[in-house]
Design a protein around this motif. Structure first.
Motif, PDB file in Angstrom:
ATOM      1  N   ARG A  37      -1.013  -0.193  16.174  1.00  0.00           N
ATOM      2  CA  ARG A  37      -1.453  -1.510  15.624  1.00  0.00           C
ATOM      3  C   ARG A  37      -0.209  -2.234  15.568  1.00  0.00           C
ATOM      4  N   TRP A  38       0.631  -1.869  14.871  1.00  0.00           N
ATOM      5  CA  TRP A  38       1.910  -2.474  14.594  1.00  0.00           C
ATOM      6  C   TRP A  38       2.993  -1.504  14.225  1.00  0.00           C
TER       7      TRP A  38
ATOM      8  N   GLY B 186       0.740  -1.389   0.040  1.00  0.00           N
ATOM      9  CA  GLY B 186       0.127   0.128  -0.070  1.00  0.00           C
ATOM     10  C   GLY B 186       0.852   1.238  -0.260  1.00  0.00           C
ATOM     11  N   ARG B 187       0.380   2.343   0.496  1.00  0.00           N
ATOM     12  CA  ARG B 187       1.164   3.594   0.656  1.00  0.00           C
ATOM     13  C   ARG B 187       1.185   4.296   1.953  1.00  0.00           C
ATOM     14  N   VAL B 188       2.320   4.880   2.174  1.00  0.00           N
ATOM     15  CA  VAL B 188       2.223   5.656   3.549  1.00  0.00           C
ATOM     16  C   VAL B 188       2.594   6.903   3.451  1.00  0.00           C
ATOM     17  N   GLY B 189       2.423   7.857   4.471  1.00  0.00           N
ATOM     18  CA  GLY B 189       2.786   9.318   4.464  1.00  0.00           C
ATOM     19  C   GLY B 189       3.583   9.569   5.819  1.00  0.00           C
TER      20      GLY B 189
ATOM     21  N   ASP C  53      -1.283   3.311  12.744  1.00  0.00           N
ATOM     22  CA  ASP C  53      -1.848   3.642  14.210  1.00  0.00           C
ATOM     23  C   ASP C  53      -3.275   3.088  14.519  1.00  0.00           C
ATOM     24  N   GLU C  54      -3.955   3.193  15.590  1.00  0.00           N
ATOM     25  CA  GLU C  54      -5.343   2.667  15.988  1.00  0.00           C
ATOM     26  C   GLU C  54      -6.266   3.144  14.934  1.00  0.00           C
ATOM     27  N   ASP C  55      -6.191   4.183  14.255  1.00  0.00           N
ATOM     28  CA  ASP C  55      -7.141   4.582  13.326  1.00  0.00           C
ATOM     29  C   ASP C  55      -6.915   3.879  11.894  1.00  0.00           C
ATOM     30  N   GLY C  56      -6.099   3.308  11.768  1.00  0.00           N
ATOM     31  CA  GLY C  56      -5.692   2.331  10.466  1.00  0.00           C
ATOM     32  C   GLY C  56      -4.797   3.410   9.315  1.00  0.00           C
ATOM     33  N   MET C  57      -4.368   4.561   9.868  1.00  0.00           N
ATOM     34  CA  MET C  57      -3.579   5.257   9.080  1.00  0.00           C
ATOM     35  C   MET C  57      -2.088   4.691   8.809  1.00  0.00           C
TER      36      MET C  57
ATOM     37  N   GLN D  44      -2.597  12.506   6.020  1.00  0.00           N
ATOM     38  CA  GLN D  44      -3.488  11.300   6.409  1.00  0.00           C
ATOM     39  C   GLN D  44      -3.403  10.434   5.182  1.00  0.00           C
ATOM     40  N   VAL D  45      -2.971   9.126   5.459  1.00  0.00           N
ATOM     41  CA  VAL D  45      -3.059   8.212   4.240  1.00  0.00           C
ATOM     42  C   VAL D  45      -3.754   7.054   4.564  1.00  0.00           C
ATOM     43  N   PRO D  46      -5.259   7.004   4.592  1.00  0.00           N
ATOM     44  CA  PRO D  46      -5.849   5.908   4.827  1.00  0.00           C
ATOM     45  C   PRO D  46      -6.058   4.290   4.028  1.00  0.00           C
ATOM     46  N   VAL D  47      -5.007   4.255   3.385  1.00  0.00           N
ATOM     47  CA  VAL D  47      -4.958   3.310   2.329  1.00  0.00           C
ATOM     48  C   VAL D  47      -3.664   2.400   2.490  1.00  0.00           C
ATOM     49  N   PHE D  48      -3.388   2.090   3.667  1.00  0.00           N
ATOM     50  CA  PHE D  48      -2.211   1.516   4.017  1.00  0.00           C
ATOM     51  C   PHE D  48      -2.297  -0.181   3.110  1.00  0.00           C
ATOM     52  N   ASP D  49      -3.386  -0.845   4.041  1.00  0.00           N
ATOM     53  CA  ASP D  49      -3.213  -2.016   3.354  1.00  0.00           C
ATOM     54  C   ASP D  49      -4.461  -2.076   2.346  1.00  0.00           C
ATOM     55  N   ALA D  50      -4.088  -1.369   1.128  1.00  0.00           N
ATOM     56  CA  ALA D  50      -4.948  -1.300   0.005  1.00  0.00           C
ATOM     57  C   ALA D  50      -5.411  -2.471  -0.841  1.00  0.00           C
ATOM     58  N   TYR D  51      -4.310  -3.536  -0.342  1.00  0.00           N
ATOM     59  CA  TYR D  51      -4.531  -4.854  -1.168  1.00  0.00           C
ATOM     60  C   TYR D  51      -4.575  -5.811  -0.334  1.00  0.00           C
ATOM     61  N   ALA D  52      -5.090  -6.981  -0.645  1.00  0.00           N
ATOM     62  CA  ALA D  52      -5.188  -8.169   0.227  1.00  0.00           C
ATOM     63  C   ALA D  52      -3.501  -8.846   0.122  1.00  0.00           C
TER      64      ALA D  52
END
Length: 209
Positions: free
Chosen positions: A192-193, A79-82, A155-159, A86-94
């Protein structure tokens, strides 16, 4: 059939769309020497420099001199990170189903994934389009060995972020230090991790397959 170093260098520049100066910079070899080789003023270069050039292009020396025709191992882009946005598309792929990129020379693809940098808030350390490679050893805790290091975190918000991880003011909380001194530090965040960055690869050298 093996090429001469000059032929392989020209083929790499054409196939990757990369400049001679960029190759020299990433490989850590003399631009003037590579320029002489490319212009035919020098027939070759030393083996150490040839190996550095091949490694900078994600290839073994044999692959480089054969035009890169051997199929390299690949790593999935998760996925992508910033850093400052705010980049809420971290785990954008299975898992394992994202775009694939050639595995950099010297890095085993086993257990390794990559994320793509979004935005310019990490300049000049990381640029938009660059890839960061990491191994996520755990899924529900923060390993002790990530503290104090540059990490890919969620983070806990999935970012998704790229930050230096520092201990927070209470157990289970962490300060996320921006790589750009002018950016804002994120204080006492729950994660989260987190996983240490194993390798940074400039966008110009990545090759999606």
């Amino acid at each position: 059939m093996s090429m001469t170093f000059s032929e392989a260098l020209k083929a790499a520049m054409s196939n990757r769309g990369i400049s001679l100066r960029k190759i020299a910079d990433v490989a850590g070899v003399s631009y003037e020497q590579l320029k002489k080789v490319g212009q035919g003023k020098s027939r070759s270069t030393n083996v150490d420099d040839a190996q550095k050039v091949a490694s900078a292009l994600n290839m073994t020396l044999d692959q480089f001199l054969n035009g890169g025709i051997e199929a390299p191992n690949t790593i999935a882009i998760a996925g992508r990170v910033g850093a400052g946005a705010q980049v809420p598309v971290f785990d954008a792929y299975a898992k394992g189903d994202g775009p694939q990129v050639e595995c950099p020379q010297g890095l085993s693809p086993r257990g390794v994934v990559a994320v793509e940098i979004v935005g310019d808030s990490m300049e000049p350390i990381y640029s938009a389009g660059d890839l960061l490679f990491y191994t996520r050893h755990t899924h529900d805790c923060i390993p002790d060995d990530v503290v104090g290091h540059r990490c890919v975190v969620e983070d806990e918000d999935g970012m998704g972020w790229v930050k230096q991880v520092k201990p927070g003011d209470e157990p289970g909380l962490f300060h996320l230090i921006s790589l750009n001194p002018g950016a804002t530090t994120m204080w006492n965040k729950r994660l989260r991790w987190a996983a240490r960055v194993r390798l940074h690869w400039p966008a110009e050298l990545t090759r999606k397959v």
